[in-house]
Design an enzyme around this catalytic site. Structure first.
Site, PDB file in Angstrom:
ATOM      1  N   LYS A   1      10.006  35.376  63.790  1.00  0.00           N
ATOM      2  CA  LYS A   1       9.363  35.764  65.050  1.00  0.00           C
ATOM      3  C   LYS A   1      10.299  35.624  66.245  1.00  0.00           C
ATOM      4  O   LYS A   1      10.266  36.450  67.163  1.00  0.00           O
ATOM      5  CB  LYS A   1       8.093  34.952  65.285  1.00  0.00           C
ATOM      6  CG  LYS A   1       8.295  33.505  65.673  1.00  0.00           C
ATOM      7  CD  LYS A   1       6.987  32.827  66.011  1.00  0.00           C
ATOM      8  CE  LYS A   1       7.203  31.378  66.411  1.00  0.00           C
ATOM      9  NZ  LYS A   1       7.978  31.220  67.636  1.00  0.00           N
ATOM     10  N   THR A   2      11.153  34.588  66.253  1.00  0.00           N
ATOM     11  CA  THR A   2      12.059  34.402  67.385  1.00  0.00           C
ATOM     12  C   THR A   2      13.059  35.553  67.457  1.00  0.00           C
ATOM     13  O   THR A   2      13.359  36.071  68.539  1.00  0.00           O
ATOM     14  CB  THR A   2      12.808  33.060  67.265  1.00  0.00           C
ATOM     15  OG1 THR A   2      11.855  32.005  67.142  1.00  0.00           O
ATOM     16  CG2 THR A   2      13.672  32.811  68.477  1.00  0.00           C
TER      17      THR A   2
ATOM     18  N   ASP B   1       5.434  33.870  73.563  1.00  0.00           N
ATOM     19  CA  ASP B   1       5.691  33.205  72.281  1.00  0.00           C
ATOM     20  C   ASP B   1       4.566  32.202  72.000  1.00  0.00           C
ATOM     21  O   ASP B   1       3.944  31.682  72.930  1.00  0.00           O
ATOM     22  CB  ASP B   1       7.038  32.478  72.355  1.00  0.00           C
ATOM     23  CG  ASP B   1       7.516  32.000  70.999  1.00  0.00           C
ATOM     24  OD1 ASP B   1       6.942  32.422  69.979  1.00  0.00           O
ATOM     25  OD2 ASP B   1       8.464  31.188  70.956  1.00  0.00           O
ATOM     26  N   GLU B   2       4.311  31.918  70.720  1.00  0.00           N
ATOM     27  CA  GLU B   2       3.282  30.940  70.305  1.00  0.00           C
ATOM     28  C   GLU B   2       1.945  31.197  71.008  1.00  0.00           C
ATOM     29  O   GLU B   2       1.305  30.294  71.552  1.00  0.00           O
ATOM     30  CB  GLU B   2       3.757  29.506  70.599  1.00  0.00           C
ATOM     31  CG  GLU B   2       5.090  29.130  69.976  1.00  0.00           C
ATOM     32  CD  GLU B   2       5.014  28.904  68.469  1.00  0.00           C
ATOM     33  OE1 GLU B   2       3.939  29.155  67.891  1.00  0.00           O
ATOM     34  OE2 GLU B   2       6.019  28.490  67.893  1.00  0.00           O
TER      35      GLU B   2
ATOM     36  N   GLN C   1      -1.623  29.035  62.354  1.00  0.00           N
ATOM     37  CA  GLN C   1      -0.885  27.832  62.732  1.00  0.00           C
ATOM     38  C   GLN C   1      -1.376  27.265  64.070  1.00  0.00           C
ATOM     39  O   GLN C   1      -0.650  26.540  64.746  1.00  0.00           O
ATOM     40  CB  GLN C   1       0.617  28.124  62.819  1.00  0.00           C
ATOM     41  CG  GLN C   1       1.248  28.485  61.488  1.00  0.00           C
ATOM     42  CD  GLN C   1       2.760  28.552  61.559  1.00  0.00           C
ATOM     43  OE1 GLN C   1       3.463  27.538  61.653  1.00  0.00           O
ATOM     44  NE2 GLN C   1       3.292  29.760  61.518  1.00  0.00           N
TER      45      GLN C   1
ATOM     46  N   ARG D   1       6.352  24.251  55.639  1.00  0.00           N
ATOM     47  CA  ARG D   1       7.594  23.629  56.142  1.00  0.00           C
ATOM     48  C   ARG D   1       8.661  23.580  55.045  1.00  0.00           C
ATOM     49  O   ARG D   1       9.834  23.382  55.328  1.00  0.00           O
ATOM     50  CB  ARG D   1       7.340  22.191  56.608  1.00  0.00           C
ATOM     51  CG  ARG D   1       6.380  21.975  57.761  1.00  0.00           C
ATOM     52  CD  ARG D   1       6.660  22.864  58.935  1.00  0.00           C
ATOM     53  NE  ARG D   1       5.867  24.077  58.859  1.00  0.00           N
ATOM     54  CZ  ARG D   1       6.110  25.175  59.567  1.00  0.00           C
ATOM     55  NH1 ARG D   1       7.146  25.227  60.372  1.00  0.00           N
ATOM     56  NH2 ARG D   1       5.344  26.250  59.452  1.00  0.00           N
TER      57      ARG D   1
END
Length: 756
Positions: A30-31, A214-215, A245, A615
């Protein structure tokens, strides 16, 4: 620029003008998509660098975004509006301080400064801080601001809420006089400025031709309103996030913002980034199966081209201590095979779980680092109890005296302590020894505190070490202090875990049956058998204090040193490791028992589990214990429902399905009510996948207590039973009261009235 992107990433980056929602799964890049989108817009002349507004949730993410953008394009990123909500609102208010009604040099209060300001306000207003605890007032004000509410906007239904609204107004007036703003005020003031000042609003709506977020799943109500107000009717918003998330509801995050944005603005324009570049197939398929049990989600399915990899290793141990030791043995084998320690992470749902794990790592001399927090014996609440214990063992300990003489607050101020220090210096005694020389109200309060320490020291000659620590926690006021703090649950759990640590220490060192303050005539058996040199015996209390100091200071990983990573699942969000060990997969622990009482709580716990699973890059362990010391009691656990929700083909059970002796008369915690458990008649553990067992409750006299039972207490009012331990007259119930929060009561004494 876009050649290295996959098809879905390319689709997101090259979106035509218009609102778009990018559902970016864990490890899906995503980044990269966000930064490439910014670079693509600039390179194709669709917007200049200063016509972009990019919002992140951390300063670190904002810096990374600017660094990577300047690496892609030969542009000067200085002056670009890329930052956190608070940072960007601060920038807006600095430019328009007059219109916002602020002094040019307004200062910003962080959370600690805000709390101090509230305490001053309450003191000046003559408000009883026990009736209105400063942290509760702080939480109420911040929550109101996050919802866009001023004092007059609050829904006041009773005198208590009217008083809280009045305190909010007093605090706001004080901030106005002093020219300061807190974090919540930055956003609310900026939103109000744009809402009421059309020229300023239209200026920024014309300036920012593209907004990127973002987020997005972590935005609260006011942040969402602020973004859409800035966007106006013409500026497209490119929102990137993952509703699976969203794990910060306790901080005000509203996962519903994503669905609302998709329906009202994006209108179905949703791009799903589902190809994962982090984990192997077994891990991703387990995560997909788990999160599919949530009903309130937009939906996506992670996949990878890296292959299936290894199944998830699951290990069930008889106790939490054995669980910790098994983990450490496995980690030692991984390290011996060449695995870097910093690529191994141990995750837990609750901070209190770290204590037995830390002890096992310490005993095996494996360096470790607690990420985003303190080691167990370095945590504030633990150090407070240890300070009380040190004073009991050695009243001359001035450092411990100063740490707790006024904590919890007991009316002993800085001026009194200065005078006491002068007296101690004048007479050549410790601060404890200077108490008889003190006069006035301060002297009376000091004498009362000294008498309490002496009384506790007397109890040490009677009580065992675990009993003594429980006694100190209660009679010092620490328990009541953290009970009054709605965010003090973690600290209370840590205090209860300290009792468990003392019980384990007593058993390991051979101090059973010995009062905490009593020095034995000879070394206890365990020490006498292992010591090579003759040394004087210590009391259990003195030995435990030495143990706590050594374990807190030894094996501390130095900066840059290769060390195993320990952290809560919340702290792990955004991180990734080659090996992840997820511990405590028991019903009532993960999912946490509190989640069963909250609307949407179970779905948030499942999202938290999803974050934990994703993770791991290469190998994932899941561990659980059949019995665990929680809240000072041994609780017999049932497997987490989350283990039941993962298909068997993704799991590799490492625990032999052998027969074990059943514990005598197990008292089931009602919160631990699903999955496998003891079969008392067969004397073995039930196999996984058998029907879940329901707790039958605990009988006390002629009353049967069950989870979910409504009760009434003469002092605490009405509540609901949320946990049970023990049996017969020794049984205890954890009860969620509507007015005073959670209490643990002895059922043989409490005289509870059953309501249903």
């Amino acid at each position: 620029m876009i050649d290295a992107l996959n098809e879905r990433q390319r689709e997101a980056v090259t979106q035509p003008a218009g609102h778009a929602l990018v559902l970016a799964g864990a490890g899906s890049g995503k980044t990269r998509v966000l930064i490439t989108r910014m670079a693509w817009l600039i390179q194709n002349g669709l917007v200049g660098p200063h016509g972009l507004l990019a919002v992140t949730f951390t300063n670190k993410a904002a810096r990374e975004m600017l660094t990577r953008l300047s690496a892609q394009l030969p542009i000067n990123t200085r002056g670009m509006w890329v930052g956190t909500f608070h940072g960007l609102c601060n920038r807006l208010l600095r430019a328009h301080y007059r219109e916002a009604g602020l002094p040019q040099t307004f200062q910003i209060l962080d959370s600690a400064d805000q709390l101090s300001a509230l305490k001053r306000m309450l003191k000046a207003a003559g408000i009883d801080d026990e009736q209105f605890p400063p942290r509760d007032v702080q939480r109420m004000i911040n929550s109101a601001k996050e919802s866009g509410q001023r004092p007059n906007d609050l829904d006041v239904r009773d005198p208590h809420e009217r008083k809280l609204a009045d305190l909010y107004q007093r605090y706001q007036d004080q901030c106005e006089r002093e020219g300061v703003v807190d974090f919540g005020e930055l956003l609310l003031r900026a939103y109000e400025l744009l809402l009421r000042d059309a020229p300023i609003r239209e200026h920024y709506q014309r300036r920012f031709r593209h907004i990127l977020v973002d987020e997005f799943q972590d935005t609260n109500v006011l942040q969402y309103r602020w973004l859409m107000l800035l966007a106006g009717s013409d500026t497209p918003v490119f929102a990137v996030g993952d509703d699976d998330q969203s794990i910060y509801a306790f901080r005000g995050a509203n996962v519903g913002n994503m669905a609302d944005f998709e329906q009202r603005y994006a209108k179905g324009n949703v791009i799903r980034l589902e190809q994962n570049y982090r984990s192997y197939g077994h891990i991703l398929d387990a995560a997909n199966a788990l999160i599919a049990h949530n009903t309130q989600r937009l939906g996506k399915n992670l996949w990878t081209e890296q292959g299936a990899g290894e199944p998830i290793r699951v290990c069930e141990q008889p106790s939490d201590l054995m669980e910790a030791q098994w983990l450490v043995d496995e980690i030692k084998a991984l390290i011996n095979d060449g695995r870097a320690r910093h690529e191994i992470a141990i995750l837990y749902r609750s901070n209190a779980q770290s204590r037995p794990i830390e002890h096992a790592l310490f005993s095996s001399r494996i360096p470790y680092r607690v990420y985003g927090g303190h080691r167990f014996f370095e945590r504030q609440e633990i150090k407070h109890v240890l300070a009380y214990l040190r004073l009991m063992d050695s009243p001359q300990d001035d450092t411990s005296w100063l740490r707790v003489v006024n904590f919890p607050a007991r009316g002993i101020g800085a001026r009194t302590l200065e005078q006491q220090t002068d007296m101690a210096r004048q007479y050549g005694v410790s601060l404890f020894g200077a108490v008889p020389y003190m006069t006035g109200k301060g002297g009376t309060n000091l004498a009362r505190f000294a008498a309490m320490i002496q009384s506790m020291a007397h109890e040490a000659q009677v009580l065992s070490l675990p009993e003594l620590i429980a006694h100190v926690t209660h009679h010092s006021g620490l328990e009541a202090h953290y009970l009054a703090d709605r965010e003090g649950q973690d600290r209370l759990e840590n205090l209860q875990e300290l009792v468990n640590a003392a019980a384990a220490f007593v058993a390991e060192e051979g101090f059973e049956g010995l009062p905490a303050g009593r020095i034995p005539d000879t070394l206890p058996g365990a020490q006498a058998a292992e010591d090579d040199e003759i040394r004087a015996p210590m009391s259990p209390l003195g030995a435990f204090l030495t143990h706590a100091t050594l374990e807190a200071g030894d094996n501390q990983a130095q900066a840059g040193e290769d060390a195993v990573q320990l952290m809560t699942v919340h702290a792990a969000k955004g991180l990734e490791f080659d090996v992840v060990c997820l511990t405590g997969l028991e019903e009532g622990l993960f999912p946490h028992e509190n989640s069963l009482l909250d609307t949407g709580g179970l779905e948030e716990e499942r999202r938290l589990m999803y974050v934990a699973v994703t993770r791991a890059r290469e190998r994932l362990y899941m561990t659980l214990a059949q019995s665990r010391m929680l809240h000072g009691q041994t609780r017999y656990a049932m497997r987490s429902r989350f283990l039941e929700e993962i298909p068997e083909e993704h799991l590799k059970w490492l625990t032999p399905r052998e027969r074990r002796a059943a514990p005598a008369a197990p008292a089931w915690s009602g919160a631990f009510r699903r999955g496998a458990g003891w079969n008392a008649q067969a004397g073995q553990t039930l196999e996984p996948r058998l029907p879940r067992t329901q707790a039958s409750g605990v009988m006390v006299g002629d009353q049967c207590f069950r989870i979910g039972l409504g009760v009434r207490h003469a002092r605490f009012g009405e509540g609901t039973v949320i946990g049970l331990s023990g049996s017969g007259q020794d049984a205890q119930a954890k009860i969620q009261f509507s007015e005073v929060g959670t209490k643990t009561l002895a059922l043989g004494i409490a005289k509870l009235e059953l309501l249903n």
